[in-house]
Design a protein around this motif. Structure first.
Motif, PDB file in Angstrom:
ATOM      1  N   VAL A 189       0.846  -1.193   0.000  1.00  0.00           N
ATOM      2  CA  VAL A 189       0.000   0.000   0.000  1.00  0.00           C
ATOM      3  C   VAL A 189       0.880   1.241   0.000  1.00  0.00           C
ATOM      4  N   GLY A 190       0.654   2.113  -0.985  1.00  0.00           N
ATOM      5  CA  GLY A 190       1.526   3.272  -1.151  1.00  0.00           C
ATOM      6  C   GLY A 190       2.917   2.842  -1.562  1.00  0.00           C
ATOM      7  N   GLY A 191       2.995   1.800  -2.387  1.00  0.00           N
ATOM      8  CA  GLY A 191       4.254   1.122  -2.691  1.00  0.00           C
ATOM      9  C   GLY A 191       5.222   1.890  -3.560  1.00  0.00           C
ATOM     10  N   GLY A 192       4.796   2.999  -4.162  1.00  0.00           N
ATOM     11  CA  GLY A 192       5.730   3.860  -4.892  1.00  0.00           C
ATOM     12  C   GLY A 192       6.501   3.141  -5.983  1.00  0.00           C
ATOM     13  N   THR A 193       7.800   3.092  -5.828  1.00  0.00           N
ATOM     14  CA  THR A 193       8.675   2.479  -6.820  1.00  0.00           C
ATOM     15  C   THR A 193       8.446   0.982  -6.974  1.00  0.00           C
ATOM     16  N   GLN A 208       3.290 -13.550  -5.091  1.00  0.00           N
ATOM     17  CA  GLN A 208       2.727 -12.544  -5.979  1.00  0.00           C
ATOM     18  C   GLN A 208       2.668 -11.219  -5.222  1.00  0.00           C
ATOM     19  N   ALA A 209       2.623 -10.096  -5.943  1.00  0.00           N
ATOM     20  CA  ALA A 209       2.570  -8.789  -5.286  1.00  0.00           C
ATOM     21  C   ALA A 209       1.648  -7.847  -6.040  1.00  0.00           C
ATOM     22  N   ILE A 210       1.005  -6.965  -5.262  1.00  0.00           N
ATOM     23  CA  ILE A 210       0.186  -5.882  -5.805  1.00  0.00           C
ATOM     24  C   ILE A 210       0.723  -4.576  -5.240  1.00  0.00           C
ATOM     25  N   VAL A 211       1.091  -3.647  -6.108  1.00  0.00           N
ATOM     26  CA  VAL A 211       1.509  -2.316  -5.665  1.00  0.00           C
ATOM     27  C   VAL A 211       0.332  -1.375  -5.866  1.00  0.00           C
ATOM     28  N   PHE A 212      -0.117  -0.765  -4.779  1.00  0.00           N
ATOM     29  CA  PHE A 212      -1.305   0.084  -4.771  1.00  0.00           C
ATOM     30  C   PHE A 212      -0.861   1.520  -4.542  1.00  0.00           C
ATOM     31  N   ASP A 213      -1.035   2.370  -5.561  1.00  0.00           N
ATOM     32  CA  ASP A 213      -0.561   3.755  -5.437  1.00  0.00           C
ATOM     33  C   ASP A 213      -1.221   4.598  -6.517  1.00  0.00           C
ATOM     34  N   ARG A 214      -0.775   5.826  -6.651  1.00  0.00           N
ATOM     35  CA  ARG A 214      -1.315   6.748  -7.645  1.00  0.00           C
ATOM     36  C   ARG A 214      -0.805   6.401  -9.046  1.00  0.00           C
ATOM     37  N   PRO A 215      -1.597   6.718 -10.070  1.00  0.00           N
ATOM     38  CA  PRO A 215      -1.247   6.291 -11.431  1.00  0.00           C
ATOM     39  C   PRO A 215       0.126   6.743 -11.901  1.00  0.00           C
ATOM     40  N   GLU A 216       0.499   7.998 -11.665  1.00  0.00           N
ATOM     41  CA  GLU A 216       1.789   8.488 -12.158  1.00  0.00           C
ATOM     42  C   GLU A 216       2.946   7.752 -11.493  1.00  0.00           C
ATOM     43  N   VAL A 217       2.787   7.421 -10.224  1.00  0.00           N
ATOM     44  CA  VAL A 217       3.836   6.707  -9.498  1.00  0.00           C
ATOM     45  C   VAL A 217       3.957   5.277 -10.000  1.00  0.00           C
ATOM     46  N   LEU A 218       2.833   4.647 -10.317  1.00  0.00           N
ATOM     47  CA  LEU A 218       2.845   3.248 -10.740  1.00  0.00           C
ATOM     48  C   LEU A 218       3.578   3.036 -12.066  1.00  0.00           C
ATOM     49  N   LYS A 219       3.682   4.083 -12.865  1.00  0.00           N
ATOM     50  CA  LYS A 219       4.449   3.951 -14.104  1.00  0.00           C
ATOM     51  C   LYS A 219       5.897   3.551 -13.793  1.00  0.00           C
ATOM     52  N   ILE A 220       6.450   4.116 -12.729  1.00  0.00           N
ATOM     53  CA  ILE A 220       7.828   3.805 -12.349  1.00  0.00           C
ATOM     54  C   ILE A 220       7.919   2.417 -11.748  1.00  0.00           C
ATOM     55  N   MET A 241      -5.518   5.178  -0.943  1.00  0.00           N
ATOM     56  CA  MET A 241      -5.524   4.222   0.168  1.00  0.00           C
ATOM     57  C   MET A 241      -6.483   4.608   1.281  1.00  0.00           C
ATOM     58  N   PHE A 242      -6.927   5.864   1.323  1.00  0.00           N
ATOM     59  CA  PHE A 242      -7.889   6.275   2.328  1.00  0.00           C
ATOM     60  C   PHE A 242      -9.334   6.218   1.835  1.00  0.00           C
ATOM     61  N   ALA A 243      -9.523   6.276   0.534  1.00  0.00           N
ATOM     62  CA  ALA A 243     -10.880   6.384   0.007  1.00  0.00           C
ATOM     63  C   ALA A 243     -11.323   5.163  -0.793  1.00  0.00           C
ATOM     64  N   ASP A 244     -10.421   4.530  -1.519  1.00  0.00           N
ATOM     65  CA  ASP A 244     -10.793   3.415  -2.396  1.00  0.00           C
ATOM     66  C   ASP A 244     -10.682   2.085  -1.659  1.00  0.00           C
ATOM     67  N   GLU A 245     -11.444   1.126  -2.147  1.00  0.00           N
ATOM     68  CA  GLU A 245     -11.405  -0.212  -1.561  1.00  0.00           C
ATOM     69  C   GLU A 245     -10.042  -0.840  -1.806  1.00  0.00           C
ATOM     70  N   LEU A 246      -9.446  -1.391  -0.764  1.00  0.00           N
ATOM     71  CA  LEU A 246      -8.158  -2.062  -0.908  1.00  0.00           C
ATOM     72  C   LEU A 246      -8.358  -3.455  -1.469  1.00  0.00           C
ATOM     73  N   GLN A 269      -6.486   5.127  11.223  1.00  0.00           N
ATOM     74  CA  GLN A 269      -7.474   4.788  10.198  1.00  0.00           C
ATOM     75  C   GLN A 269      -6.901   3.841   9.166  1.00  0.00           C
ATOM     76  N   LEU A 270      -5.676   4.119   8.707  1.00  0.00           N
ATOM     77  CA  LEU A 270      -5.095   3.291   7.658  1.00  0.00           C
ATOM     78  C   LEU A 270      -4.756   1.899   8.178  1.00  0.00           C
ATOM     79  N   VAL A 271      -4.257   1.804   9.398  1.00  0.00           N
ATOM     80  CA  VAL A 271      -3.996   0.487   9.980  1.00  0.00           C
ATOM     81  C   VAL A 271      -5.285  -0.310  10.086  1.00  0.00           C
ATOM     82  N   GLU A 272      -6.362   0.353  10.503  1.00  0.00           N
ATOM     83  CA  GLU A 272      -7.659  -0.322  10.609  1.00  0.00           C
ATOM     84  C   GLU A 272      -8.157  -0.778   9.241  1.00  0.00           C
TER      85      GLU A 272
END
Length: 352
Positions: A189-193, A208-220, A241-246, A269-272
């Protein structure tokens, strides 16, 4: 341009001293602010004060108060006895005006410097630098109503690749510390690079892995996953990560250097949110830096906390603070396992 590499490897030499040198300027800024702008040592010259009383006298909100006093305690200028803040002997001899060995005016020579004035502004307003959109937008914060530099392609790429410098060093250590032999999928979550996920994938060929982040960051993240040969096992999923379903398909969730960007309510909130999508037997991994539980240091983390405070809505937290959030979310935390560059990981398990 990326250099060709097939495996993320730990560095031959520990780069921690470089990070400590880089963050050292915050010591000057906080000390000068306390001496020349807040007159903190005069406030405590004749009597000790409780945290709430000192905070009120300084007219600071909780987050800047903790950033400032944690640093001063780490500098051995303040101490807390039976809930009362008081000066140490070092501060009493050298930082009380009128003393024979007073050096406050010498420190005050930096009072008008841009860095000190900027720190004072941050402490008084409790807002990160460049929080207004017309100032370029805050660098590392995503929140409705606040412009983020990470939403724009050029700035997002620059900042994300800058952060990759630390991740290249730390991620291989994290992968070797953790036992993920029984895990199936990690959600970063918020995996950036994506470098932390990539290191985990290389260490665990079944994963397996899922990187969850903003679109521009996920390009990298996708570029790095291709470079390191794990693109077939890494999925890039855009979201807030605060608004969308994980994504709920992971049995391990990683928060690596994420929570320190946020204030206490958002951390809880995010830990919960993460705990709620974990299956029984799943794990939430908090990989971050840790202040001492009494919030009195160590100094390198206290200065990093000042850097986080300046650039984000967060600060550095203690292992105890993280453990309280994990317990409140129904998870069982283990002891900190250290990685590199002051980082470590706490594993919070969701029992069956």
């Amino acid at each position: 341009m990326f250099t060709t590499a097939s495996e993320l490897r730990p560095p031959n030499l520990d780069p921690t001293p470089l990070f400590e040198l880089f963050r050292g300027s915050y010591a000057t800024e906080l000390l000068t602010a306390a001496v020349a702008h807040f007159q903190l040592f005069e406030l405590l010259g004749n009597a000790s004060l409780t945290a709430s009383a000192l905070q009120q006298r300084l007219q600071l909100e909780r987050r800047p108060f903790l950033v400032l006093t944690t640093a001063l305690r780490a500098m051995q200028l303040l101490e807390v006895n039976e809930g009362q803040y008081q000066l140490t002997q070092l501060a009493r001899e050298h930082l009380l005006r009128g003393g024979a060995h007073y050096v406050g005016d010498y420190i005050g020579l930096a009072a008008a410097s841009p860095g000190v004035n900027e720190m004072v502004a941050r402490l008084r307003t409790n807002r990160p630098a460049n929080a207004a959109a017309d100032d370029g937008g805050a660098a590392f914060i995503y929140r409705e109503g606040l412009e983020s530099a990470m939403e724009r392609e050029a700035s997002a790429r620059h900042l994300t690749l800058a952060l990759a410098g630390r991740a290249h060093n730390v991620a291989p250590h994290l992968a070797r510390v953790l036992d993920l032999s029984k895990a199936r999928c990690v959600l970063d979550v918020g995996g950036g690079t994506g470098l932390y996920s990539i290191a985990l994938l290389q260490q665990n060929p079944h994963l397996q892995a899922i990187v969850f982040d903003r679109p521009e960051v996920l390009k990298i993240a996708a570029e790095f996953a291709t470079q390191y040969g794990v693109i077939d096992r890494l999925t890039c999923t855009p979201g807030d990560m605060f608004a969308d379903e994980l994504p709920a398909s992971a049995d391990v969730i990683l928060l690596s250097n994420i929570l320190h960007d946020w204030d206490e309510p958002q951390c809880a909130q995010l830990v919960e949110r993460c705990a709620s999508v974990l299956p029984a037997g799943g794990q939430l991994l908090i990989h971050d830096v840790f202040l001492n539980d009494d919030l009195a240091g160590p100094l390198p983390i206290a200065l990093y906390s000042a850097a986080l405070f300046t650039l984000t809505e967060g600060r550095a937290y203690s292992a105890d603070e993280y453990c309280q959030w994990l317990k409140a979310a129904g998870l069982h935390p283990a002891a900190v396992q250290h990685t590199l560059i002051h980082c470590g990981v706490i594993v919070g398990s969701k029992l069956a």
